[in-house]
Design an enzyme around this catalytic site. Structure first.
Site, PDB file in Angstrom:
ATOM      1  N   VAL A  67      47.749  46.153  29.704  1.00  0.00           N
ATOM      2  CA  VAL A  67      47.590  44.719  29.487  1.00  0.00           C
ATOM      3  C   VAL A  67      46.108  44.393  29.485  1.00  0.00           C
ATOM      4  CG1 VAL A  67      48.186  42.413  30.311  1.00  0.00           C
ATOM      5  CG2 VAL A  67      49.773  44.301  30.641  1.00  0.00           C
ATOM      6  N   SER A  68      45.595  43.961  28.330  1.00  0.00           N
ATOM      7  CA  SER A  68      44.163  43.687  28.231  1.00  0.00           C
ATOM      8  C   SER A  68      43.855  42.271  27.774  1.00  0.00           C
ATOM      9  CB  SER A  68      43.497  44.685  27.275  1.00  0.00           C
ATOM     10  OG  SER A  68      44.104  44.626  26.001  1.00  0.00           O
ATOM     11  N   THR A  69      44.859  41.528  27.309  1.00  0.00           N
ATOM     12  CA  THR A  69      44.639  40.159  26.854  1.00  0.00           C
ATOM     13  C   THR A  69      45.714  39.258  27.414  1.00  0.00           C
ATOM     14  OG1 THR A  69      45.985  40.401  24.855  1.00  0.00           O
ATOM     15  CG2 THR A  69      43.652  40.983  24.677  1.00  0.00           C
ATOM     16  N   ARG A 129      37.776  36.289  29.336  1.00  0.00           N
ATOM     17  CA  ARG A 129      39.173  36.421  28.938  1.00  0.00           C
ATOM     18  C   ARG A 129      39.975  35.189  29.353  1.00  0.00           C
ATOM     19  NH1 ARG A 129      41.279  41.382  31.536  1.00  0.00           N
ATOM     20  NH2 ARG A 129      40.027  42.388  29.937  1.00  0.00           N
TER      21      ARG A 129
END
Length: 211
Positions: A10-12, A156
């Protein structure tokens, strides 16, 4: 007994673990376990160097099926992705993707099928790296544009709402653990931990984004 394990990176904000699990199930996968890394850059960190990536290598056994949204979940670049897939195949693990329903199985013995399989792995790994590099360049351009206009890069986007953040300490006070809170609020467990450990930072992130 073989298992089907979903690995999610999970990066975004729009790539929650719950979302990836829902996609996998909608694609027909019966998931036995989920291993996930949150907030880990896919373009700078090898799978084996990610906290849960190391656990994944320890968990998988011959006959198991590893499900990933796409091959870019498995490495930081072309070489890393191809090496990781081949490593798993040598162990007898079958890799399957949610997107396009691709299957990579080291048990294939026919040389023509092996050649086609390896070509597909190489093509998809190269495509994944190209997409990652394009995204990274777009982010750099966005940061530069914000600075040029006198603005500030916000970082982010939060993967949680103010209402969810407010409920985390309340549920923790009721004795719920991080995993239970994550399920109740439809959040990632690591997100819950960050909010619980540093609510001021979570509030500041929401403020930056005007959420």
């Amino acid at each position: 007994m073989s298992r089907t394990i979903l690995y999610a990176r999970v990066s975004t904000a729009d790539q929650t673990i719950a979302h990836q699990l829902t996609q996998a199930r909608a694609a027909g996968f019966a998931i036995d376990d989920v291993v996930a890394d949150e907030g880990v850059s896919g373009v700078s960190t090898r799978l084996a160097d990610r906290p849960q990536g190391r656990r994944l290598f320890d968990l998988l056994r011959a006959g198991d099926v590893l499900v990933v949204r796409w091959v870019d979940r498995l490495g930081r670049n072309y070489q890393d992705v191809t090496d990781t897939i081949r490593d798993f195949m040598r162990r007898g693990v079958v890799i399957r993707t949610v997107i396009n329903g691709m299957t990579f199985d080291g048990a294939t013995a026919d040389p023509i099928q092996q050649a086609v399989r390896d070509a597909l792995i190489a093509f998809m790994a190269a495509t994944a790296q190209a997409q990652a590099e394009a995204t990274r360049e777009a982010q750099k351009a966005g940061i530069a544009a914000a600075k040029a206009e006198g603005g500030k890069y916000l970082g982010r986007r939060p993967a949680f709402t103010r209402a969810q953040a407010a409920q985390v300490p309340d549920l923790a006070a009721q004795g719920l653990g991080d995993s239970a809170i994550a399920r109740a609020l439809n959040l990632n467990r690591q997100t819950v931990i960050r909010i619980r450990c540093d609510p001021a930072a979570a509030a500041a992130m929401l403020d930056r984004w005007g959420m």
